[in-house]
Every structure is written in structure tokens, then in C-alpha cells.
Scaffold this active site. Structure first.
Site, PDB file in Angstrom:
ATOM      1  N   CYS A   1      96.497  38.160  77.096  1.00 57.21           N
ATOM      2  CA  CYS A   1      96.069  39.548  77.347  1.00 57.21           C
ATOM      3  C   CYS A   1      95.470  39.792  78.728  1.00 57.21           C
ATOM      4  O   CYS A   1      96.007  40.596  79.479  1.00 57.21           O
ATOM      5  CB  CYS A   1      95.081  39.971  76.259  1.00 57.21           C
ATOM      6  SG  CYS A   1      95.864  40.083  74.648  1.00 57.21           S
TER       7      CYS A   1
ATOM      8  N   LYS B   1      97.825  39.627  81.940  1.00 56.87           N
ATOM      9  CA  LYS B   1      98.885  40.649  81.980  1.00 56.87           C
ATOM     10  C   LYS B   1      98.297  42.066  82.003  1.00 56.87           C
ATOM     11  O   LYS B   1      98.839  42.954  82.656  1.00 56.87           O
ATOM     12  CB  LYS B   1      99.877  40.440  80.833  1.00 56.87           C
ATOM     13  CG  LYS B   1      99.639  41.217  79.578  1.00 56.87           C
ATOM     14  CD  LYS B   1     100.778  41.090  78.585  1.00 56.87           C
ATOM     15  CE  LYS B   1     100.328  41.480  77.185  1.00 56.87           C
ATOM     16  NZ  LYS B   1      99.815  42.848  77.044  1.00 56.87           N
TER      17      LYS B   1
HETATM   18  P1  NAD Z   1     103.567  38.056  70.079  1.00 57.20           P
HETATM   19  O1  NAD Z   1     104.444  37.700  71.203  1.00 57.20           O
HETATM   20  O2  NAD Z   1     102.735  37.018  69.410  1.00 57.20           O
HETATM   21  O3  NAD Z   1     104.410  38.801  68.957  1.00 57.20           O
HETATM   22  C1  NAD Z   1     105.329  39.824  69.210  1.00 57.20           C
HETATM   23  C2  NAD Z   1     106.408  39.766  68.112  1.00 57.20           C
HETATM   24  O4  NAD Z   1     107.239  40.921  68.215  1.00 57.20           O
HETATM   25  C3  NAD Z   1     107.327  38.548  68.206  1.00 57.20           C
HETATM   26  O5  NAD Z   1     107.280  37.837  66.998  1.00 57.20           O
HETATM   27  C4  NAD Z   1     108.714  39.161  68.463  1.00 57.20           C
HETATM   28  O6  NAD Z   1     109.744  38.424  67.843  1.00 57.20           O
HETATM   29  C5  NAD Z   1     108.550  40.525  67.826  1.00 57.20           C
HETATM   30  N1  NAD Z   1     109.516  41.539  68.258  1.00 57.20           N
HETATM   31  C6  NAD Z   1     109.966  41.824  69.505  1.00 57.20           C
HETATM   32  N2  NAD Z   1     110.845  42.833  69.477  1.00 57.20           N
HETATM   33  C7  NAD Z   1     110.964  43.231  68.174  1.00 57.20           C
HETATM   34  C8  NAD Z   1     111.694  44.248  67.512  1.00 57.20           C
HETATM   35  N3  NAD Z   1     112.497  45.086  68.162  1.00 57.20           N
HETATM   36  N4  NAD Z   1     111.553  44.356  66.178  1.00 57.20           N
HETATM   37  C9  NAD Z   1     110.735  43.510  65.499  1.00 57.20           C
HETATM   38  N5  NAD Z   1     110.011  42.535  66.078  1.00 57.20           N
HETATM   39  C10 NAD Z   1     110.117  42.390  67.410  1.00 57.20           C
HETATM   40  O7  NAD Z   1     102.608  39.226  70.647  1.00 57.20           O
HETATM   41  P2  NAD Z   1     101.078  39.497  70.323  1.00 57.20           P
HETATM   42  O8  NAD Z   1     100.206  38.510  71.005  1.00 57.20           O
HETATM   43  O9  NAD Z   1     100.907  39.753  68.864  1.00 57.20           O
HETATM   44  O10 NAD Z   1     100.880  40.876  71.105  1.00 57.20           O
HETATM   45  C11 NAD Z   1     101.480  42.071  70.659  1.00 57.20           C
HETATM   46  C12 NAD Z   1     100.844  43.223  71.413  1.00 57.20           C
HETATM   47  O11 NAD Z   1      99.459  43.312  71.085  1.00 57.20           O
HETATM   48  C13 NAD Z   1     100.903  43.078  72.936  1.00 57.20           C
HETATM   49  O12 NAD Z   1     101.046  44.344  73.510  1.00 57.20           O
HETATM   50  C14 NAD Z   1      99.522  42.520  73.276  1.00 57.20           C
HETATM   51  O13 NAD Z   1      99.116  42.828  74.578  1.00 57.20           O
HETATM   52  C15 NAD Z   1      98.656  43.215  72.250  1.00 57.20           C
HETATM   53  N6  NAD Z   1      97.422  42.491  71.906  1.00 57.20           N
HETATM   54  C16 NAD Z   1      97.433  41.137  71.741  1.00 57.20           C
HETATM   55  C17 NAD Z   1      96.266  40.486  71.390  1.00 57.20           C
HETATM   56  C18 NAD Z   1      96.233  38.989  71.221  1.00 57.20           C
HETATM   57  O14 NAD Z   1      95.141  38.445  71.162  1.00 57.20           O
HETATM   58  N7  NAD Z   1      97.358  38.305  71.147  1.00 57.20           N
HETATM   59  C19 NAD Z   1      95.077  41.218  71.190  1.00 57.20           C
HETATM   60  C20 NAD Z   1      95.116  42.589  71.335  1.00 57.20           C
HETATM   61  C21 NAD Z   1      96.290  43.231  71.698  1.00 57.20           C
END
Ligand code: NAD
Length: 438
Positions: free
Chosen positions: A266, A269
Site C-alpha cells: 500500500c 504505491k
Molecule cells: P490482492 O492482489 O491481494 O488481491 C486482488 C485480487 O483481485 C486477486 O486475487 C486477483 O486475482 C483478483 N482480481 C483481479 N481482477 C479481477 C476480476 N476482474 N474479477 C475478480 N477478481 C479479480 O490485493 P489486495 O492487497 O487485497 O488489495 C486490493 C485493493 O485494496 C487495492 O486497491 C489495495 O490498495 C487496497 N488495500 C489493500 C490493503 C492491504 O493491506 N493489502 C489495505 C487497504 C486497502
């Protein structure tokens, strides 16, 4: 209420599991077939304390299920959460291709009114793009119902995600309609029983809130790292300075621990994306540019100290890493400082052997066989020139120093997280390098 979560990563899976745990009917969707197959067999794609119990419990009760097809499961839903990744694009901005493609699918397959919620971290204006895409799809299908779009950024911390979701400091929702506001109030009511606020606002402000929160936290980290480096030059000790400033309630104690820079999926990026967003609007975010610069340099701080000790030529030197993940209690290796440190040491001809309680499997996808791995903290020390404390896992806090000493070739510790006591280690015959301490 029926809730669809699209994207079953850290955020999607935690959100889905926690919503199902309070009694809602949740379907987590992901295009990654292997991930969904594994989840159906009880295998989680990530390490997150407490998550497996909640997933198992709700999967068995039938409240939580998994699918690879949004089209097959969207009927009769009240919410479709978009929780897919928003990685850094080529120019530094957030790449929205996954978010917008989910929006298009929602528009194509929705069969009733629902609230589409962007939970992914997205720049201001994204919910509007999502809304336009959905509206165009609905129009092309001659559909007579509408779909509301809301923004509900996620503030969970990896490693503490369940507690953060179940007992949040606050929940932020950006809405445009009373209907969406009422539905979100109902959805989140079980999570604000602790009295913490459910804050409604306009959508652009909600989108900006998430970036501003992460940028503020990253700023605190780079600020204290900058001060730590100056402490070293001036003869001050940042551990004292940290306590001295942290007890001022306007500053606070958290996020002012010096170290080897922030990593993870996070902060790096999101800081980049906000800087880019500033550029697009003709507003240079000078503080955040500096935050990023300081952080990039800080990731190499241990290598600088190693060169100070061993000289520029590190061929035939071997270094042990304790910890690889970007922080404790997660196996997430995204943007982990360990990657920069290992790559620089390898480039200079050194060998790296690493032990991490959880992240070895994930680290292998990053380093392959360029570094060696050990399944024990002490075995990893054998014949190494020095120990580098990279991730402050609890099990590293109070090591058996006699075992460390007998394992290492040289009794030298590079403490990337300032968790050890310099005078104690000195009395035990170690050479100690911390960050900004004396
Ligand atoms: P991640 O990469 O762990 O998971 C994303 C998932 O989305 C993957 O499993 C991927 O296969 C899936 N995906 C992609 N395209 C898809 C589609 N068209 N249909 C269905 N599934 C699809 O990502 P994350 O870490 O969970 O982060 C997700 C969002 O949340 C990002 O924007 C991130 O910045 C935000 N976020 C993350 C955190 C964290 O701690 N990881 C905390 C707060 C916010």
C-alpha cells in the site's frame, strides 16, 4: 442481505469473511481459478492471523461461498464490492484496469438494484468512472433499474486485519444517494457497536481520505528515518528523541519508529499514485516526493553500514537475514525492504541466507534460488559474517545470544528495527549497528 465481493485477496477475503461472520450471505469472486479451488478446499492464499478460523466457520455454515463467475452469482445481491488490485501503472498512477473491468461486468450482469462499492484504493474520480461504465452497460441492455455507486476505502492493516475490520477506528463511506447511505448504515451497523464512527461524506472526499491517510503514515515513517540519520551524525540517539516527541499528544507514539523504510502493497504505491494525481491536477506534492525519496534511500541504510564495516568488496561474505516479509505477522513480500537489501548484497558478490517464520514460500517466488533459506533462525547463522534483523517477528525479540555468537563467524549485528539493546550486546562482545542510535 446478500453481498458479492469481487477480488479475493487480502482485502476481499477479509471483508467477505468478516461480513459473513456477522450473519450476512457473502460470495467471494475471483478470476484466479486456483485461488478459488483452494479456498473451497480450505486452503487460504495468504497468511493472516485468525482468518482461517473465520473462513472455515462461515464456509461450513454456508454463509460464505466462493466463485469464479460474477455472472453466475450476482442475481439478487444488495451489494457488489470491488476489492481488486490497483497496482502502480507505468507512469506511477494507480492502474484501474481491474476495477473498471469489474464495473463493466457488474453493468452487464446485474439483474436488480444494488450498491456497487469501490473498496480498492482508487484516485478521486474513479467511482464516477465506475458509475459511467455501469450506466452505459445498463442503457445498452435497456434496463429499467439503476445502480448506486459508493466509495468505501479499506483501512485494515495486514497482520491485524481481522481486528481492524471487526473493530474499526472508523468506517468511511462516500455516497451520492440516501438509499445507498441507508443500506451501508445497515450493513456496517454490527461493526460500529464499539462507538467508533461510521462517517458518511461525498465520494471524492472518501476516495481522497484513503490516500491522505496512507500518505500521512508514510510521512511519519520517512520523517523519523530522516531524523534518525541526522541523530547518527550529530551524536543524538533517536530512541530518546522518539520517546521525547511521542509523549506529546499532538505527535503521538505510533509510526515514529525508525527502521529500514516502509514497504508492503500500500504505502509505496499509494504515495506514488497521490504524487501522480497531484501532477495531473498541476499541484506538486513536494512533501510526498521527499517522503518517497527518503524511503528509497532508507531501504539501503543497512547496506551502507555493512560497507562501513566490511568495505566495498563483499565477495566471499555471507549475511544472515532474520525476517523477509515487509512486516511481522504477514507473508506479504510486496515492496519489502528485504528485496532491496538482498539484491544490493548479491550485486556486490555476497551470499544471503534467510530465515522467516512464515514468508519463505512467498520469498521463493521473489528470489528463487538466488538466496539460501533456512528453517531455523540459529542454523541460518552458520558461517555468516553478520546477522541482519530485517523483520521484527516476535520470536526475534529475545534471542539466545550465546547461540547467535557461536553460530556467526563475526559477532556483528545490523539491527534494522532497533529492537536490541546496544549496551547489552556490547557487553556480550557484539559489534552493534542500529538506526540512529548510539
Ligand atoms: P490482492 O492482489 O491481494 O488481491 C486482488 C485480487 O483481485 C486477486 O486475487 C486477483 O486475482 C483478483 N482480481 C483481479 N481482477 C479481477 C476480476 N476482474 N474479477 C475478480 N477478481 C479479480 O490485493 P489486495 O492487497 O487485497 O488489495 C486490493 C485493493 O485494496 C487495492 O486497491 C489495495 O490498495 C487496497 N488495500 C489493500 C490493503 C492491504 O493491506 N493489502 C489495505 C487497504 C486497502
Amino acid at each position: 442481505m446478500k453481498v458479492i465481493i469481487v477480488g479475493t485477496g487480502y482485502v476481499g477475503l477479509v471483508t467477505g469473511a468478516c461480513l459473513s461472520d456477522v450473519g450476512l450471505n457473502v460470495i467471494c469472486v475471483d478470476t484466479d481459478h486456483k485461488k478459488i479451488e483452494n479456498l473451497k478446499s480450505g486452503i487460504l492464499p495468504i497468511y493472516e492471523p485468525g482468518l482461517k478460523n473465520i473462513v472455515d466457520r462461515n464456509f461450513q455454515s454456508g454463509r460464505l461461498s466462493f466463485s469464479t463467475s460474477l455472472k453466475d452469482v450476482i442475481a439478487d445481491s444488495d451489494f457488489a464490492f470491488i476489492a481488486v488490485g490497483t497496482p502502480t501503472g507505468e507512469d506511477g498512477s494507480a492502474d484501474l484496469k481491474y476495477v473498471l473491468s469489474v464495473a463493466s461486468e457488474i453493468g452487464k450482469y446485474a439483474s436488480n438494484y444494488l450498491v456497487t462499492v469501490t473498496k480498492s484504493t482508487v484516485p478521486v474520480g474513479t467511482a464516477e468512472k465506475v458509475e459511467n461504465i455501469i450506466d452505459n452497460q445498463l442503457k445498452s441492455r435497456n434496463i429499467n433499474f439503476s445502480i448506486d455507486v459508493a466509495s468505501n476505502p479499506e483501512f485494515l492493516k495486514e497482520g491485524d486485519a481481522i481486528d481492524d475490520f471487526m473493530k474499526p477506528d472508523r468506517i468511511v463511506c462516500g455516497v451520492k444517494s440516501e438509499k445507498a447511505k441507508n443500506l451501508l448504515s445497515k450493513l456496517y451497523q454490527p461493526f460500529v457497536l464499539n462507538g467508533h464512527p461510521l462517517i458518511f461524506m461525498d465520494i471524492p472526499s472518501a476516495e481522497m481520505t484513503k490516500y491522505a491517510a496512507n500518505a500521512m503514515l508514510a510521512t511519519k515513517i520517512s520523517f523519523i528515518n530522516d531524523i534518525a540519520n541526522l541523530c547518527e551524525l550529530t551524536g543524538a540517539d533517536v530512541s530518546n528523541v522518539r520517546k521525547g516527541i511521542g509523549s506529546d499528544s499532538r505527535i503521538g507514539k505510533s509510526f515514529i519508529y525508525p527502521g529500514i523504510g516502509y514497504g508492503g502493497s500500500c504505502f509505496p504505491k499509494d504515495v506514488k499514485a497521490l504524487v501522480k494525481s497531484g501532477e495531473e491536477f498541476g499541484h506538486k506534492l513536494r512533501i510526498l516526493e521527499a517522503v518517497e525519496d527518503v524511503n528509497n534511500e532508507q531501504k539501503s541504510i543497512l547496506v551502507k553500514k555493512i560497507i562501513q564495516e566490511f568495505g566495498e568488496d563483499l565477495a566471499n561474505r555471507s549475511f544472515t537475514f532474520w525476517g523477509l516479509s515487509f512486516k511481522p505477522e504477514t507473508d506479504d513480500m510486496r515492496e519489502a525492504p528485504s528485496i532491496v537489501i538482498a539484491n544490493e548484497l548479491l550485486r556486490r558478490g555476497a551470499k544471503v541466507i534467510a530465515y522467516d517464520p512464515i514468508a519463505i514460500a512467498e520469498a521463493k517466488t521473489v528470489f528463487g534460488d538466488r538466496i539460501a533459506y533456512s528453517n531455523s533462525a540459529y542454523t541460518a547463522l552458520k558461517n555468516s559474517d553478520a546477522l541482519l534483523l530485517i523483520t521484527e517477528w516476535r520470536e526475534f525479540r529475545s534471542p539466545d545470544w550465546s547461540k547467535v555468537k557461536s553460530g556467526l563467524k563475526n559477532s556483528i549485528i545490523f539491527d534494522g528495527r532497533n529492537i536490541y539493546d546496544r549496551s547489552d550486546l556490547k557487553s556480550k562482545g557484539f559489534t552493534y549497528y542500529g538506526i540512529g542510535t548510539k
